[in-house]
Design a protein around this motif. Sequence first.
Motif, PDB file in Angstrom:
ATOM      1  N   MET A   1      60.140  36.549  21.269  1.00  0.00           N
ATOM      2  CA  MET A   1      59.052  37.346  21.883  1.00  0.00           C
ATOM      3  C   MET A   1      59.565  38.100  23.109  1.00  0.00           C
ATOM      4  SD  MET A   1      55.400  36.005  23.215  1.00  0.00           S
ATOM      5  CE  MET A   1      54.750  35.835  21.576  1.00  0.00           C
ATOM      6  N   THR A   2      59.326  39.401  23.198  1.00  0.00           N
ATOM      7  CA  THR A   2      59.817  40.180  24.337  1.00  0.00           C
ATOM      8  C   THR A   2      58.795  40.151  25.460  1.00  0.00           C
ATOM      9  OG1 THR A   2      58.790  42.172  23.518  1.00  0.00           O
ATOM     10  CG2 THR A   2      61.013  41.736  22.765  1.00  0.00           C
ATOM     11  N   ALA A   3      59.264  40.632  26.632  1.00  0.00           N
ATOM     12  CA  ALA A   3      58.365  40.622  27.795  1.00  0.00           C
ATOM     13  C   ALA A   3      57.175  41.537  27.549  1.00  0.00           C
ATOM     14  CB  ALA A   3      59.133  41.069  29.028  1.00  0.00           C
ATOM     15  N   ALA A   4      57.390  42.608  26.790  1.00  0.00           N
ATOM     16  CA  ALA A   4      56.306  43.568  26.575  1.00  0.00           C
ATOM     17  C   ALA A   4      55.156  42.935  25.800  1.00  0.00           C
ATOM     18  CB  ALA A   4      56.843  44.767  25.812  1.00  0.00           C
ATOM     19  N   ASP A   5      55.476  41.939  24.942  1.00  0.00           N
ATOM     20  CA  ASP A   5      54.420  41.315  24.144  1.00  0.00           C
ATOM     21  C   ASP A   5      53.492  40.474  24.991  1.00  0.00           C
ATOM     22  OD1 ASP A   5      56.668  40.860  21.399  1.00  0.00           O
ATOM     23  OD2 ASP A   5      55.249  42.448  21.825  1.00  0.00           O
ATOM     24  N   THR A   6      54.050  39.835  26.033  1.00  0.00           N
ATOM     25  CA  THR A   6      53.236  38.901  26.798  1.00  0.00           C
ATOM     26  C   THR A   6      52.559  39.580  27.980  1.00  0.00           C
ATOM     27  OG1 THR A   6      55.205  38.361  28.011  1.00  0.00           O
ATOM     28  CG2 THR A   6      54.622  36.916  26.186  1.00  0.00           C
ATOM     29  N   SER A   7      53.065  40.750  28.383  1.00  0.00           N
ATOM     30  CA  SER A   7      52.515  41.409  29.569  1.00  0.00           C
ATOM     31  C   SER A   7      51.092  41.865  29.299  1.00  0.00           C
ATOM     32  CB  SER A   7      53.384  42.604  29.930  1.00  0.00           C
ATOM     33  OG  SER A   7      52.712  43.396  30.879  1.00  0.00           O
ATOM     34  N   VAL A   8      50.216  41.602  30.266  1.00  0.00           N
ATOM     35  CA  VAL A   8      48.836  42.030  30.097  1.00  0.00           C
ATOM     36  C   VAL A   8      48.498  43.190  31.016  1.00  0.00           C
ATOM     37  CG1 VAL A   8      47.941  39.859  29.239  1.00  0.00           C
ATOM     38  CG2 VAL A   8      48.137  40.214  31.692  1.00  0.00           C
ATOM     39  N   SER A   9      49.366  43.478  31.995  1.00  0.00           N
ATOM     40  CA  SER A   9      49.065  44.602  32.880  1.00  0.00           C
ATOM     41  C   SER A   9      49.441  45.895  32.167  1.00  0.00           C
ATOM     42  CB  SER A   9      49.835  44.460  34.182  1.00  0.00           C
ATOM     43  OG  SER A   9      51.159  44.119  33.910  1.00  0.00           O
ATOM     44  N   PRO A  10      48.621  46.927  32.353  1.00  0.00           N
ATOM     45  CA  PRO A  10      48.849  48.156  31.600  1.00  0.00           C
ATOM     46  C   PRO A  10      50.124  48.858  32.053  1.00  0.00           C
ATOM     47  CG  PRO A  10      47.086  48.451  33.195  1.00  0.00           C
ATOM     48  CD  PRO A  10      47.452  47.017  33.238  1.00  0.00           C
ATOM     49  N   ASP A  11      50.956  49.257  31.103  1.00  0.00           N
ATOM     50  CA  ASP A  11      52.130  50.048  31.465  1.00  0.00           C
ATOM     51  C   ASP A  11      51.772  51.529  31.330  1.00  0.00           C
ATOM     52  OD1 ASP A  11      51.902  50.317  28.804  1.00  0.00           O
ATOM     53  OD2 ASP A  11      53.799  49.372  28.278  1.00  0.00           O
ATOM     54  N   ALA A  12      52.748  52.375  31.621  1.00  0.00           N
ATOM     55  CA  ALA A  12      52.460  53.813  31.671  1.00  0.00           C
ATOM     56  C   ALA A  12      51.913  54.312  30.339  1.00  0.00           C
ATOM     57  CB  ALA A  12      53.739  54.564  32.042  1.00  0.00           C
ATOM     58  N   ARG A  13      52.494  53.792  29.246  1.00  0.00           N
ATOM     59  CA  ARG A  13      52.060  54.290  27.952  1.00  0.00           C
ATOM     60  C   ARG A  13      50.608  53.924  27.677  1.00  0.00           C
ATOM     61  NH1 ARG A  13      55.262  52.279  22.797  1.00  0.00           N
ATOM     62  NH2 ARG A  13      56.970  53.351  23.815  1.00  0.00           N
ATOM     63  N   ARG A  14      50.233  52.686  28.064  1.00  0.00           N
ATOM     64  CA  ARG A  14      48.845  52.268  27.807  1.00  0.00           C
ATOM     65  C   ARG A  14      47.878  53.034  28.689  1.00  0.00           C
ATOM     66  NH1 ARG A  14      48.472  45.927  27.674  1.00  0.00           N
ATOM     67  NH2 ARG A  14      46.274  46.461  27.665  1.00  0.00           N
ATOM     68  N   VAL A  15      48.277  53.278  29.954  1.00  0.00           N
ATOM     69  CA  VAL A  15      47.412  54.055  30.847  1.00  0.00           C
ATOM     70  C   VAL A  15      47.193  55.438  30.261  1.00  0.00           C
ATOM     71  CG1 VAL A  15      47.300  55.153  33.099  1.00  0.00           C
ATOM     72  CG2 VAL A  15      48.044  52.778  32.911  1.00  0.00           C
ATOM     73  N   TRP A  16      48.289  56.035  29.778  1.00  0.00           N
ATOM     74  CA  TRP A  16      48.178  57.370  29.207  1.00  0.00           C
ATOM     75  C   TRP A  16      47.291  57.340  27.970  1.00  0.00           C
ATOM     76  CZ3 TRP A  16      47.643  62.171  28.997  1.00  0.00           C
ATOM     77  CH2 TRP A  16      47.911  62.923  27.864  1.00  0.00           C
ATOM     78  N   ARG A  17      47.485  56.306  27.128  1.00  0.00           N
ATOM     79  CA  ARG A  17      46.706  56.231  25.905  1.00  0.00           C
ATOM     80  C   ARG A  17      45.224  56.108  26.217  1.00  0.00           C
ATOM     81  NH1 ARG A  17      49.012  51.761  22.346  1.00  0.00           N
ATOM     82  NH2 ARG A  17      50.918  52.931  22.634  1.00  0.00           N
ATOM     83  N   ALA A  18      44.891  55.350  27.280  1.00  0.00           N
ATOM     84  CA  ALA A  18      43.484  55.168  27.626  1.00  0.00           C
ATOM     85  C   ALA A  18      42.917  56.423  28.266  1.00  0.00           C
ATOM     86  CB  ALA A  18      43.337  53.983  28.569  1.00  0.00           C
ATOM     87  N   ALA A  19      43.765  57.171  29.010  1.00  0.00           N
ATOM     88  CA  ALA A  19      43.240  58.272  29.811  1.00  0.00           C
ATOM     89  C   ALA A  19      43.279  59.598  29.080  1.00  0.00           C
ATOM     90  CB  ALA A  19      44.028  58.375  31.120  1.00  0.00           C
ATOM     91  N   ARG A  20      44.073  59.683  27.993  1.00  0.00           N
ATOM     92  CA  ARG A  20      44.313  61.025  27.461  1.00  0.00           C
ATOM     93  C   ARG A  20      43.058  61.658  26.891  1.00  0.00           C
ATOM     94  NH1 ARG A  20      48.157  59.266  22.407  1.00  0.00           N
ATOM     95  NH2 ARG A  20      46.633  57.951  21.377  1.00  0.00           N
ATOM     96  N   ALA A  21      42.198  60.872  26.217  1.00  0.00           N
ATOM     97  CA  ALA A  21      40.996  61.471  25.623  1.00  0.00           C
ATOM     98  C   ALA A  21      40.098  62.092  26.699  1.00  0.00           C
ATOM     99  CB  ALA A  21      40.252  60.438  24.795  1.00  0.00           C
ATOM    100  N   PRO A  22      39.705  61.325  27.766  1.00  0.00           N
ATOM    101  CA  PRO A  22      38.880  61.947  28.808  1.00  0.00           C
ATOM    102  C   PRO A  22      39.568  63.146  29.457  1.00  0.00           C
ATOM    103  CG  PRO A  22      38.924  59.577  29.072  1.00  0.00           C
ATOM    104  CD  PRO A  22      39.894  59.898  28.004  1.00  0.00           C
ATOM    105  N   VAL A  23      40.884  63.030  29.721  1.00  0.00           N
ATOM    106  CA  VAL A  23      41.588  64.136  30.378  1.00  0.00           C
ATOM    107  C   VAL A  23      41.527  65.383  29.504  1.00  0.00           C
ATOM    108  CG1 VAL A  23      43.889  64.953  30.993  1.00  0.00           C
ATOM    109  CG2 VAL A  23      43.103  62.740  31.802  1.00  0.00           C
ATOM    110  N   VAL A  24      41.789  65.192  28.204  1.00  0.00           N
ATOM    111  CA  VAL A  24      41.776  66.343  27.289  1.00  0.00           C
ATOM    112  C   VAL A  24      40.390  66.957  27.243  1.00  0.00           C
ATOM    113  CG1 VAL A  24      41.877  66.926  24.845  1.00  0.00           C
ATOM    114  CG2 VAL A  24      43.729  65.634  25.892  1.00  0.00           C
TER     115      VAL A  24
END
Lengths: 377, 431
Positions: A1-24
């Motif tokens: 299991m990599t660190a990315a699997d266990t991390s629960v804090s949003p990384d840049a990609r997740r922030v972008w994924r969550a924000a892109r629809a409203p921004v667009v």
Amino acid sequence: MTAADTSVSPDARRVWRAARAPVVIVLAVLLTGVVLVLARGGGDAALDPRSYGPGGTRALTRLLAEQGVRVEPVYSSADADPAGATVLVARPGLVEPDTLAALARRSAHLVLVAPDEAALEAVADAVTTAGDGQLGTEARPPDCALPAATGAGVAELGGTAYRGPVTCYGGGLARAGDVTVLAGGHPLTNGALAEEGNAALAMRLLGAHERLVWYLPSAGDPGLRDGDRSLYALLPRGWVFGAVQAGIAVALLALWRARRLGRVVTEPLPVVVRAAETVEGRARLYRRAAAADHAAQALREASLRRLRPLAGLGRDAAPETVVAAVAARTGRAPAEVGAVLYGPAWPGGPPPLTDDSQLVRLADALDALERESEVRQ
Amino acid sequence: MALTGRAGLLALAGALVVGLLLPSWPGVLAVTGVVLAGVGADLLLAGGVRRLEFGRSGDDAVRLGAEAEVALRVANPGGRPVRGVLRDAWVPSAGAVADRHRLHVPAGEARVVRTRLRPTRRGDRPAERVTVRSVGPLGLAARQGSHEVPWTVRALPPFHSRRHLPGMLDRLRELDGRRAALVRGRGTEFDSLREYVTGDDVRSIDWRATARAADVMVRTWRPERDRHIVLVLDTGRTAAGRVGDGTRLDAAMDAALLLAALAARAGDRVELLAYDRRVRASVQGAGQAELLPSLVSAMAPLEPELVELDARGLVREVLRRTRRRSLVVLLTGLDPAPLEEGLLPVLPSLTARHRLLIAAVADPAVAELARGRGDAESVYGAAAAERTLAERAHVTALLGRHGADVVDADPGALPPALADRYLTLKATGRL
């Protein structure tokens, strides 16, 4: 299991994924607005000399400029230089009466578009609003002796009717000295300039002097009346109501985000204390009390506990026996070993420790003694 | 009810309509009215969530660190399909990997959603409510409702020390004689007579039997069997201290499980008692097959209590339970104050009837602290740690004088150390 699997804090990609629809979406709305505004001809601000819209006055200012009149659009009373010029005040109701009076004093000719009572009192008490009030926007003959009006002929003036020393167009235009009052800005606008004698009337009224100061009060103008000094009063209605609707949209979006999918889940957590906490507390207590000698005693006893079995001695061995055995193993002088191991208790030993650096040196000395005892033999 | 993002976006698009076409209050009202009408229509037409029927199945126990899966069956008896999101909420320590599921249940049908759990803490991890958000056909608004669908997943102690079990079983078999030749001294119970083979200890020749038979006969011995072992977990305040990765209680459980597995294989009978001021858990009379499952199940919900261990009550409880001479293994911390004041006075009544083995969870952080050198802070820390270790040594000696064996080791080293001590006791016939 990599660190990315266990991390629960949003990384840049997740922030972008969550924000892109409203921004667009917001960008799309802004872009659509800008495109539509541009398509409709650079805004539609009433009597704005920059505006190409039907309510703007770009055409009139171009005509005047072709006739050699220098048109100076100003948006703040501070920028206006009325000396020897025709001054047109597009919305005098927003301007402080004192400012208008000052303009009237210094200008060669002041034209007010639909002023209110306060403005009239300040610059032309001879002119009053007519009792019968409103005037429809329709073609009327001048019916007066004013040269500008008679020269222009039939024109379309509507709005508030005024009475003055000279009254033309059935109250659509009043004159008192150097002040001309227009019932409305209709004949000046791009949309109506070509109708009847509108253009002629406007040119004659505003082109009499070499400079025309076109004063359009805007937000941030120091000459504004107190109550109207807000952005809100000066914003075009489309922006205001668009913002109201956008506010409703934001409220709906907030409701969408605020509604939880089920309640927050809580649970009791077990009490967990680091077991070594008391030991660390005791260490801090020693240090704060500067109990160097006490700490030294603990270290010496620990070393003795480890050295006695090495030397083949029991728990109750006399100090002399222990020191002799350790001295024999390490090859050091008994007096030196006794001083390190027993401190003040050893005959001829050092005085009790008083500061921290002595304690640190003692710890190292005890370590060295133990190391040598293990290595030799 | 709940709105969707689409309702907000529709209203936002309406801002363009209002701003460019209808810049007036009626315009705002008209656009907002359209949005609200859509929301109302969605609320009317969305599939109902109140009458949904739920059922659960799947794992109800999982070893800590492993993954469990619980299925949730959603039946829709209504006339309209339910389309939207389902949240199968669990307490945080149940470690639901993903508790939100897309849901589409046509009218009159049922669907199953599966939630995977990876509990982060030992004990019973209950399910919370199931919440369904059923979106209407326009996607502007949704009906939302919650249901109680109880289920509990028991997170069992991880039993990390089971990796030591094969090695310990090898040693046990050696004792038992199932692997190596039986020799005198490896047991105290007389097993049988057999013919002498070269290499046997001449001291084990039974001369009387040899006289009767044609051959030289030797006696064989085997370790005692059917002994009683009572594992006592101290769940008082000293068990709450965090040592390494877990609490003292976790380390004690690991050691107890290894010992129990070994003892069960050796043919001894194992009982469990968890005690602080009252009995927290108890396992008695479990057969060899169901011993470990019943032990982990009894240990799973145990949490340290913030009370002082009632040593007198504990001794009374142990004495009440077992009439036979037993090996009592007390798993506890080795804090001097509670032991000297609580346990020592009542120790004689226990050691008179039983053999007492105290397994203490040492703190590696203290040993680490004792090695500190270099600056004043570290050396004071070392002095305090040495003082603590000296007190532990003192208590250990004191307990030894009262006839109790003490195994004092770090959490990782305790299970094999305790099992070793048990095998030694067994080999020397001191159980």
